[in-house]
Design an enzyme around this catalytic site. Sequence first.
Site, mmCIF file in Angstrom:
data_model
loop_
_atom_site.group_PDB
_atom_site.id
_atom_site.type_symbol
_atom_site.label_atom_id
_atom_site.label_comp_id
_atom_site.label_asym_id
_atom_site.label_seq_id
_atom_site.Cartn_x
_atom_site.Cartn_y
_atom_site.Cartn_z
ATOM 1 N N ASN A 143 3.390 15.491 22.518
ATOM 2 C CA ASN A 143 2.354 16.485 22.167
ATOM 3 C C ASN A 143 1.187 16.505 23.148
ATOM 4 O OD1 ASN A 143 1.373 14.011 21.286
ATOM 5 N ND2 ASN A 143 0.410 14.832 19.452
ATOM 6 N N HIS B 131 7.787 12.855 12.098
ATOM 7 C CA HIS B 131 6.450 12.794 11.498
ATOM 8 C C HIS B 131 6.547 13.561 10.190
ATOM 9 C CE1 HIS B 131 1.853 13.216 11.789
ATOM 10 N NE2 HIS B 131 2.205 13.862 10.695
ATOM 11 N N ASP C 111 1.135 3.949 17.130
ATOM 12 C CA ASP C 111 0.652 5.336 17.070
ATOM 13 C C ASP C 111 -0.700 5.431 17.786
ATOM 14 O OD1 ASP C 111 0.390 8.027 16.602
ATOM 15 O OD2 ASP C 111 0.100 7.859 14.437
ATOM 16 N N HIS D 248 5.478 6.119 11.390
ATOM 17 C CA HIS D 248 4.290 5.700 10.624
ATOM 18 C C HIS D 248 4.371 5.888 9.108
ATOM 19 C CE1 HIS D 248 3.674 9.941 11.352
ATOM 20 N NE2 HIS D 248 3.185 9.781 12.550
ATOM 21 N N ASP E 178 6.394 14.844 16.943
ATOM 22 C CA ASP E 178 5.331 14.048 16.330
ATOM 23 C C ASP E 178 3.945 14.649 16.563
ATOM 24 O OD1 ASP E 178 4.265 11.651 14.978
ATOM 25 O OD2 ASP E 178 3.285 11.392 16.905
ATOM 26 N N HIS F 244 0.641 7.723 22.228
ATOM 27 C CA HIS F 244 0.220 9.007 22.805
ATOM 28 C C HIS F 244 -0.567 8.728 24.076
ATOM 29 C CE1 HIS F 244 1.387 11.350 19.212
ATOM 30 N NE2 HIS F 244 1.059 10.251 18.556
ATOM 31 N N LEU F 245 -0.034 9.163 25.220
ATOM 32 C CA LEU F 245 -0.710 8.898 26.492
ATOM 33 C C LEU F 245 -1.538 10.094 26.970
ATOM 34 C CD1 LEU F 245 2.019 6.805 28.369
ATOM 35 C CD2 LEU F 245 -0.011 5.985 27.152
ATOM 36 N N ARG F 246 -1.419 11.243 26.282
ATOM 37 C CA ARG F 246 -2.289 12.419 26.506
ATOM 38 C C ARG F 246 -2.160 13.039 27.887
ATOM 39 N NH1 ARG F 246 -2.748 12.796 21.204
ATOM 40 N NH2 ARG F 246 -4.395 11.582 20.234
ATOM 41 N N ASN G 215 -3.489 10.508 10.731
ATOM 42 C CA ASN G 215 -2.378 11.151 10.017
ATOM 43 C C ASN G 215 -1.106 10.325 10.147
ATOM 44 O OD1 ASN G 215 -4.088 13.294 9.544
ATOM 45 N ND2 ASN G 215 -3.231 14.576 11.170
HETATM 46 ZN ZN LIG Z 1 2.724 11.233 13.889
#
Ligand SMILES: [Zn+2]
Length: 425
Positions: free
Chosen positions: A94, A179, A305, A232, A152, A62-64, A278
């Site tokens: 996301n 996910h 993750d 995951h 995800d 996740h690079l946001r 999560n």
């Molecule tokens: Zn996930």
Amino acid sequence: MKLLIQNGRVVHPVTNAVLLQDLLIEDGKISLLERKLPPEADQIIDASGMVVCPGLVDMHVHLRDPGLTYKEDILTGCAAAARGGVTSMACMANTDPTVDSPELVSYVKNRALEGCGVQVYPIAALSKGLRGEEPTDAEALKKAGAVALSDDGNNVDNANLMRDVLIRASRLGIPVLCHCEDTTMVAGRAVNEGSVSRQLWLEGRPAIAEELVVMRDAMLAEETGAHVHICHVSTAKSVEIIRRMKKKGIAITCETCPQYFTLTEDEVLTQGAMARVNPPLRTAQDVKGIIAGLKDGTIDVIATDHAPHSAEEKARPLTRAPSGMIGLETSLAITLTQLYHTKKMELPAIIRRMTTNPSDILHLPKGRMSLGVDADLTIFDPDEEWVIDPEQFASKARNTPFAGHKVKGRVKYTIVGGRIIYQDA
Ligand SMILES: [Zn+2]
């Protein structure tokens, strides 16, 4: 420009060989790979005592960016990847806004070009706004450069939507990354359902919430013929289900992350929100099941993750802090410490799960060690001991439950296209 890497132990993840070889790199590609090469090059790396392997490929990051760049951005994420020996990574959708249009896929790709050289492959949302209602335009997203589809962060509750997306993805030849956690069983809950949730008087996220959806998505893969990749995996029973489904010949692959074969739910008792993730950390029995799945090949991939959050967010009480932990800069060291130095797995098998397998799942031209391929390489000292200190991270975030852990195995050089993008001081 010629780069020569001498005297390293070269790991070939496809053939399982570990050979004493030198590598010559010309024009960004591996041009020679032999026992002893003459020391003639513009630059020479002496890799004595070190392992040379294909650059690590992290398929779950996740690079946001866009929108949540106070946690991380594409450039700091790339710098963190380089420090961790990761030369290619796929980033989740996301963000804010969600990466659900070709324009946003292009934004991620273009922004990454300004980074240190780590290759960034965007994963696009499978539903508009990750709302789980309307499918995205998979064809246009693929054309723009998306390598997979995933919501995800969220479970896809709507089975009809999931089936529809799988049919589209299958026609396009791209995987769908799932996910798996039934929303009705986990919403608003912070930890695994079990002894720790009982001690804390909290409602927990039960293992069955994950396993039910793993089963559903595996059955949808069977029915549609699409490639389902389970993100995951955290429970022993999920591993069992996937093992059975693979035996039936279903197109299903999966990943786990270092936290799931290293830590248990007990971590929450001492680390609170820092150990919230999560799916949640599970039991010692689950850790055993995950390691068994890694060993027998049921689990194809070790991903991170990597999920950055701000210090303020993670300082909140357990039930109000966001879920997730970072991993790019610690994943190789923790994996070597936990699986290699304990003699549970050999180096080529570990490296395959961090290079060739994720690369093949996403159809990337990476993860191999042979003549003519891109010289994306990771060079590490498998025996160097160090203590994880988040203050040294290149990531904007510090949210790791591994702070203070003594680990064995350290990245020395990260090379992309024959260019050294990171060197340990
Ligand atoms: Zn996930």
